[in-house]
Write a protein that holds these residues in place. Structure first.
Motif, PDB file in Angstrom:
ATOM      1  N   TYR A 254       0.842  -1.209   0.000  1.00 34.80           N
ATOM      2  CA  TYR A 254       0.000   0.000   0.000  1.00 34.80           C
ATOM      3  C   TYR A 254       0.877   1.260   0.000  1.00 34.80           C
ATOM      4  CZ  TYR A 254      -3.467   3.499   1.340  1.00 34.80           C
ATOM      5  OH  TYR A 254      -4.262   4.607   1.372  1.00 34.80           O
ATOM      6  N   ALA A 255       0.352   2.312  -0.618  1.00 31.86           N
ATOM      7  CA  ALA A 255       1.024   3.630  -0.677  1.00 31.86           C
ATOM      8  C   ALA A 255       2.369   3.540  -1.387  1.00 31.86           C
ATOM      9  CB  ALA A 255       1.184   4.222   0.724  1.00 31.86           C
ATOM     10  N   LYS A 256       2.343   2.996  -2.597  1.00 32.94           N
ATOM     11  CA  LYS A 256       3.574   2.877  -3.388  1.00 32.94           C
ATOM     12  C   LYS A 256       4.146   4.242  -3.766  1.00 32.94           C
ATOM     13  CE  LYS A 256       2.621  -1.519  -5.782  1.00 32.94           C
ATOM     14  NZ  LYS A 256       2.407  -2.108  -7.135  1.00 32.94           N
ATOM     15  N   LEU A 257       3.267   5.176  -4.067  1.00 29.63           N
ATOM     16  CA  LEU A 257       3.720   6.497  -4.511  1.00 29.63           C
ATOM     17  C   LEU A 257       4.282   7.326  -3.369  1.00 29.63           C
ATOM     18  CD1 LEU A 257       0.866   7.446  -7.003  1.00 29.63           C
ATOM     19  CD2 LEU A 257       3.284   7.229  -7.585  1.00 29.63           C
ATOM     20  N   VAL A 258       3.541   7.356  -2.251  1.00 30.23           N
ATOM     21  CA  VAL A 258       3.955   8.185  -1.109  1.00 30.23           C
ATOM     22  C   VAL A 258       3.895   7.342   0.163  1.00 30.23           C
ATOM     23  CG1 VAL A 258       3.722  10.453  -0.029  1.00 30.23           C
ATOM     24  CG2 VAL A 258       2.771  10.094  -2.312  1.00 30.23           C
ATOM     25  N   PRO A 259       4.844   6.410   0.350  1.00 30.43           N
ATOM     26  CA  PRO A 259       4.809   5.554   1.548  1.00 30.43           C
ATOM     27  C   PRO A 259       4.911   6.339   2.845  1.00 30.43           C
ATOM     28  CG  PRO A 259       6.873   5.292   0.325  1.00 30.43           C
ATOM     29  CD  PRO A 259       5.952   6.058  -0.548  1.00 30.43           C
ATOM     30  N   GLU A 260       5.563   7.508   2.790  1.00 29.52           N
ATOM     31  CA  GLU A 260       5.699   8.323   3.998  1.00 29.52           C
ATOM     32  C   GLU A 260       4.373   8.940   4.445  1.00 29.52           C
ATOM     33  OE1 GLU A 260       7.332  10.886   0.528  1.00 29.52           O
ATOM     34  OE2 GLU A 260       7.223   8.770   1.120  1.00 29.52           O
ATOM     35  N   ALA A 261       3.360   8.927   3.548  1.00 33.16           N
ATOM     36  CA  ALA A 261       2.045   9.491   3.899  1.00 33.16           C
ATOM     37  C   ALA A 261       1.106   8.437   4.500  1.00 33.16           C
ATOM     38  CB  ALA A 261       1.397  10.105   2.669  1.00 33.16           C
ATOM     39  N   TYR A 262       1.545   7.193   4.574  1.00 36.41           N
ATOM     40  CA  TYR A 262       0.737   6.113   5.158  1.00 36.41           C
ATOM     41  C   TYR A 262       0.276   6.551   6.556  1.00 36.41           C
ATOM     42  CZ  TYR A 262      -0.538   1.162   5.973  1.00 36.41           C
ATOM     43  OH  TYR A 262      -1.218  -0.016   6.200  1.00 36.41           O
ATOM     44  N   GLY A 263      -1.032   6.570   6.769  1.00 29.35           N
ATOM     45  CA  GLY A 263      -1.574   6.964   8.072  1.00 29.35           C
ATOM     46  C   GLY A 263      -1.840   8.444   8.225  1.00 29.35           C
ATOM     47  N   ILE A 326     -11.646   0.225 -19.844  1.00 31.58           N
ATOM     48  CA  ILE A 326     -11.137   0.522 -21.186  1.00 31.58           C
ATOM     49  C   ILE A 326      -9.756  -0.082 -21.420  1.00 31.58           C
ATOM     50  CG2 ILE A 326     -10.615   2.365 -22.837  1.00 31.58           C
ATOM     51  CD1 ILE A 326     -13.556   2.248 -21.993  1.00 31.58           C
ATOM     52  N   LEU A 327      -8.882  -0.022 -20.409  1.00 31.90           N
ATOM     53  CA  LEU A 327      -7.474  -0.385 -20.618  1.00 31.90           C
ATOM     54  C   LEU A 327      -7.081  -1.726 -20.013  1.00 31.90           C
ATOM     55  CD1 LEU A 327      -5.904   3.148 -20.002  1.00 31.90           C
ATOM     56  CD2 LEU A 327      -6.625   2.120 -22.169  1.00 31.90           C
ATOM     57  N   GLY A 328      -7.938  -2.321 -19.198  1.00 33.04           N
ATOM     58  CA  GLY A 328      -7.660  -3.652 -18.690  1.00 33.04           C
ATOM     59  C   GLY A 328      -6.817  -3.681 -17.427  1.00 33.04           C
ATOM     60  N   SER A 329      -6.091  -4.782 -17.263  1.00 31.34           N
ATOM     61  CA  SER A 329      -5.416  -5.073 -15.994  1.00 31.34           C
ATOM     62  C   SER A 329      -4.100  -4.336 -15.802  1.00 31.34           C
ATOM     63  CB  SER A 329      -5.164  -6.582 -15.879  1.00 31.34           C
ATOM     64  OG  SER A 329      -4.320  -7.014 -16.941  1.00 31.34           O
ATOM     65  N   GLU A 353      -5.162  -3.367  -7.988  1.00 29.72           N
ATOM     66  CA  GLU A 353      -4.290  -4.528  -7.834  1.00 29.72           C
ATOM     67  C   GLU A 353      -4.964  -5.597  -6.968  1.00 29.72           C
ATOM     68  OE1 GLU A 353      -0.482  -2.919  -6.674  1.00 29.72           O
ATOM     69  OE2 GLU A 353      -0.239  -1.894  -8.609  1.00 29.72           O
ATOM     70  N   ALA A 354      -5.840  -5.165  -6.071  1.00 25.32           N
ATOM     71  CA  ALA A 354      -6.645  -6.120  -5.307  1.00 25.32           C
ATOM     72  C   ALA A 354      -7.638  -6.826  -6.239  1.00 25.32           C
ATOM     73  CB  ALA A 354      -7.395  -5.404  -4.193  1.00 25.32           C
ATOM     74  N   TYR A 355      -8.218  -6.077  -7.146  1.00 25.42           N
ATOM     75  CA  TYR A 355      -9.204  -6.631  -8.087  1.00 25.42           C
ATOM     76  C   TYR A 355      -8.546  -7.638  -9.028  1.00 25.42           C
ATOM     77  CZ  TYR A 355     -12.680  -6.728 -11.865  1.00 25.42           C
ATOM     78  OH  TYR A 355     -13.589  -7.128 -12.817  1.00 25.42           O
ATOM     79  N   TYR A 356      -7.396  -7.247  -9.604  1.00 23.18           N
ATOM     80  CA  TYR A 356      -6.733  -8.107 -10.588  1.00 23.18           C
ATOM     81  C   TYR A 356      -5.743  -9.091  -9.954  1.00 23.18           C
ATOM     82  CZ  TYR A 356      -8.569  -5.270 -14.420  1.00 23.18           C
ATOM     83  OH  TYR A 356      -9.397  -4.636 -15.314  1.00 23.18           O
ATOM     84  N   ASP A 357      -5.476  -8.905  -8.656  1.00 19.89           N
ATOM     85  CA  ASP A 357      -4.464  -9.704  -7.963  1.00 19.89           C
ATOM     86  C   ASP A 357      -3.125  -9.632  -8.706  1.00 19.89           C
ATOM     87  OD1 ASP A 357      -3.496 -11.254  -5.901  1.00 19.89           O
ATOM     88  OD2 ASP A 357      -3.951 -13.157  -6.903  1.00 19.89           O
ATOM     89  N   ASN A 358      -2.759  -8.398  -9.084  1.00 16.81           N
ATOM     90  CA  ASN A 358      -1.436  -8.192  -9.682  1.00 16.81           C
ATOM     91  C   ASN A 358      -0.719  -7.083  -8.923  1.00 16.81           C
ATOM     92  OD1 ASN A 358      -2.306  -5.661 -10.589  1.00 16.81           O
ATOM     93  ND2 ASN A 358      -2.649  -6.345 -12.697  1.00 16.81           N
ATOM     94  N   ASP A 359       0.486  -6.783  -9.322  1.00 16.26           N
ATOM     95  CA  ASP A 359       1.239  -5.756  -8.595  1.00 16.26           C
ATOM     96  C   ASP A 359       1.765  -4.666  -9.517  1.00 16.26           C
ATOM     97  OD1 ASP A 359       3.169  -7.143  -9.934  1.00 16.26           O
ATOM     98  OD2 ASP A 359       4.530  -7.342  -8.222  1.00 16.26           O
TER      99      ASP A 359
END
Length: 720
Positions: A254-263, A326-329, A353-359
């Motif tokens: 979770y929070a790949k873009l801004v991990p420091e903003a977690y919480g 439109i663009l898929g997974s 990513e939860a929906y497609y179970d990908n990363d």
């Protein structure tokens, strides 16, 4: 050279490699349509338009560009309710007493809100609203006391109190607004206005537009699948994403873009929306970090059927579903403003990513930098909130685009008078270069295949061509380096400067083929950038309105050329005959008649006159600027003359002062003098020091010389 783009996911420049060869799939976060588009919107959408054009027109990629329209949102719901209730209230034409009472109640409510407001920007807005409404109430009271006609004062109060009254009406009756059509009309209006603004900025339309209101069934299905995967849960008719469970899984983060903003609770609550933040809603969540996928609709909110009851989509899920539809997974590029990184884009990725179970739902995340106004955050309270239409009333769309091109797309951009002057200057440089090249080509051989076109190259041409080759290389390197348009424009500016020096030196003997090639390359590049519209091979397109031709220059230049040649012959004859009036009329054609037609005629010594088609307004502005400059020059000359006269008068007056009177006027410094007029006591009654007396003595002696010279001069004049 490989194209590299700055990827917000990795926070570094990476080689750009689409998933499917030369095909790019691209999703861009579109506007939430509840008000007029502003320069913050322009910052993102024009910047992405430039990136899209360069990737397509310069690098040759085939792009599928998808953009959403958020037409279901807390801001839209509240604004739509307020507009509906206010219009209904105004249409009912309340009696005066009721209006006054309601406005006073709304003012009381505002005053209480101000006491609880901690946001300084919001507080300033509230204070201004309060002042405005209070003044309107006072105006109505005075009108009543004076016994004047009340309808105008009543309308004025209703208008001035609109924002305050609308908010008050919403607090009382908002829950009774249930018709979904009321919530649909507002965003549809502003969506159309947004498209108009984008067209005015020459921003290409998206290949696919998705509206949230058209994807509600898909959103419900999407949420069901996330629940089935065990990564979301229902609570009292709402559905929340389970952040902790998602983050604990091996293939998710979770929070790949801004991990420091977690919480970051403040950012998370802002992402949930104004109407969705309450103690009840917060208590429903397993964790404060969880966010809404589906919100149970309260009274006064639009609603759709779902397995969990009547409700509406959360903000973040909307983009996940529409982009996926439109663009898929997995998509190549996802774009948005830097302010959307957290929580919006981080939540988008988590859901998808939860929906497609990908990363890797998004491969390259591109974010435009912030926009500031004169170095400050754009804000209505600071009176620097600029809509796109405001900006276009000050500068052309072309100037605004050059302004964006002159800066890095991912950095903070400051919109200021200085920055726009730089953009205007750059556009003028481009236009003048193209006009000079066209003039050179017009005065050359009539056929492009004429042998005279192909001159032997000298060292000048070799140097120009070397600069041309170097510039093309510099531009390519810059565009491969995160699409650096600023460096590209700097390279073009340097090349034009070199060409201008060459043209000024060789004039009509310049190599036309070489200069034409350079001008066509620059034209093509700025067509890719979206600065030059149309398919002109050289320069900016001319306004051909009403002429029935695609190229106005082809239609009018032969006629203008004949006029210019005739005028030149008339001027030659007039000079020989010393016909001053005829020469004045020739100047009048150049200075007054042709500029009003959008034509600039430049007389040149030992060369045919240059003819250039320039927008009429610009020529008239040039004429006015020249007049003002001449007036300023004349005024400065008069000022200096008056200053010199004043100095001479002062000098003359000083000559007439006897040394015995020199210091007596300085009563703020001295209080007593001797028989020669020399100060003995200062203004406090203290003796003047010896050091000071020494300085004063020198001044006294100098004045004595000046005064004696004046007496001799006067005596001499009297004798004569």
């Amino acid at each position: 050279m490989e194209l590299k783009l700055y990827n917000s996911l990795t926070r570094k420049k990476e080689v750009f490699t689409p998933q499917n060869g030369m095909n790019i799939t691209w999703y861009s976060c579109g506007p939430t349509v509840y008000d007029a588009s502003h320069m913050g919107h322009a910052r993102s959408y024009m910047s992405f338009d430039i990136l899209r054009r360069v990737l397509s027109g310069y690098f040759g990629y085939d792009i599928t560009y998808v953009m959403n329209i958020t037409d279901i949102d807390d801001k839209i719901i509240k604004r739509a309710r307020q507009n509906y209730l206010y219009q209904k209230y105004a249409a009912e034409m309340r009696d005066l007493d009721t209006l006054q009472t309601d406005v006073k109640d709304s003012v009381d409510r505002l005053s209480k809100q101000m006491q609880a407001t901690t946001d300084p920007d919001k507080k300033v807005m509230q204070e201004k609203a309060l002042v405005k409404v209070t003044a309107a109430l006072k105006n109505l009271t005075e009108t009543i006391q004076l016994g004047h006609e009340l309808s105008e004062a009543k309308s004025f109060l209703l208008t001035e109190a609109k924002d305050v009254l609308s908010d008050w009406l919403d607090s009382k009756f908002g829950k009774d607004v249930t018709d979904n059509a009321i919530f649909a009309s507002l965003p549809r209006h502003w969506e159309e206005e947004f498209y108009k603004d984008m067209a005015a900025l020459n921003v290409l339309p998206a290949d696919v537009i998705t509206r949230v209101s058209e994807y509600v069934p898909e959103i419900v299905d999407y949420i069901v699948r996330i629940i089935d995967r065990g990564l979301a849960y229902e609570a009292n008719g709402s559905v929340y994403f389970d952040v902790a469970k998602f983050d604990s899984q091996k293939n998710h983060r979770y929070a790949k873009l801004v991990p420091e903003a977690y919480g970051d609770s403040k950012a998370l609550q802002e992402g949930e929306g104004d109407l969705s933040v309450s103690e009840d809603r917060l208590s429903e969540k397993k964790s404060p970090n969880d966010f809404a996928l589906w919100k149970t609709s309260k009274s006064g909110e639009p609603s759709w059927d779902s397995p969990w009851g009547k409700g509406r989509p959360g903000w973040h899920i909307e983009c996940s579903v529409m982009a996926s539809a439109i663009l898929g997974s997995s998509m190549d590029i996802h774009t948005g403003g830097v302010d959307l990184k957290f929580p919006h884009h981080d939540n988008e990725m988590a859901q998808s990513e939860a929906y497609y179970d990908n990363d890797q739902w998004v491969r390259y995340f591109l974010h435009t930098g912030h926009l500031t106004i004169q170095g400050c955050k754009m804000s209505k309270s600071l009176k620097n909130f600029i809509t796109i239409q405001d900006a276009l009333s000050r500068n052309s769309s072309r100037e605004l685009r050059i302004f964006f091109l002159l800066h890095q797309w991912k950095e903070t951009l400051d919109y200021s008078d200085t920055a726009m002057e730089e953009a205007s200057s750059y556009e003028k440089m481009l236009r003048e270069f193209f006009l000079n090249v066209k003039d050179l080509l017009r005065n050359g051989p009539s056929s492009s295949t004429a042998p005279e076109n192909f001159q032997k190259w000298s060292k000048d041409e070799e140097e120009i061509n070397n600069r041309f080759v170097e510039t093309k290389q510099r531009v390519r390197e810059a565009l491969c380096d995160n699409i650096d348009t600023k460096t590209s424009l700097d390279a073009i500016k340097s090349l034009i400067s070199t060409c201008n020096k060459y043209l000024a030196q060789l004039k009509q003997s310049a190599n036309r083929v070489l200069i034409k090639s350079i001008a066509e390359y620059i034209t093509q590049l700025f067509q890719i950038f979206g600065v030059i519209e149309g398919k002109e091979k050289l320069g900016f397109p001319s306004d051909s309105s009403g002429l029935g031709t695609a190229n106005v220059e082809e239609a009018v230049m032969p006629i203008l050329g004949a006029l210019a040649d005739f005028r030149e012959e008339v001027r030659k004859e007039a000079r020989q005959l010393q016909a001053t009036r005829v020469l004045e009329l020739c100047d009048q054609i150049r200075d007054d008649v042709l500029p009003n037609l959008g034509v600039r005629l430049e007389d040149r010594e030992n060369q045919p006159p240059a003819l250039k088609l320039v927008p009429r307004d610009e020529l008239l502005k040039e004429k006015e600027d020249k007049r003002l400059a001449e007036e300023a020059k004349k005024a400065e000359k008069e000022r200096k003359k008056a200053e010199l006269a004043a100095k001479e008068a002062e000098k003359e007056a000083k000559r007439r002062v006897p040394p015995t009177e020199l210091f007596k006027s300085e009563t703020d410094k001295y209080s007593a003098f001797d028989e020669r007029g020399m100060p003995t006591l200062d203004n406090e009654g203290k003796e003047v020091s010896k050091g000071q007396l020494k300085k004063l003595e020198k001044q006294w002696q100098a004045q004595e010389k000046i005064y004696n010279a004046y007496l001799l001069e006067s005596a001499s004049k009297n004798e004569n």
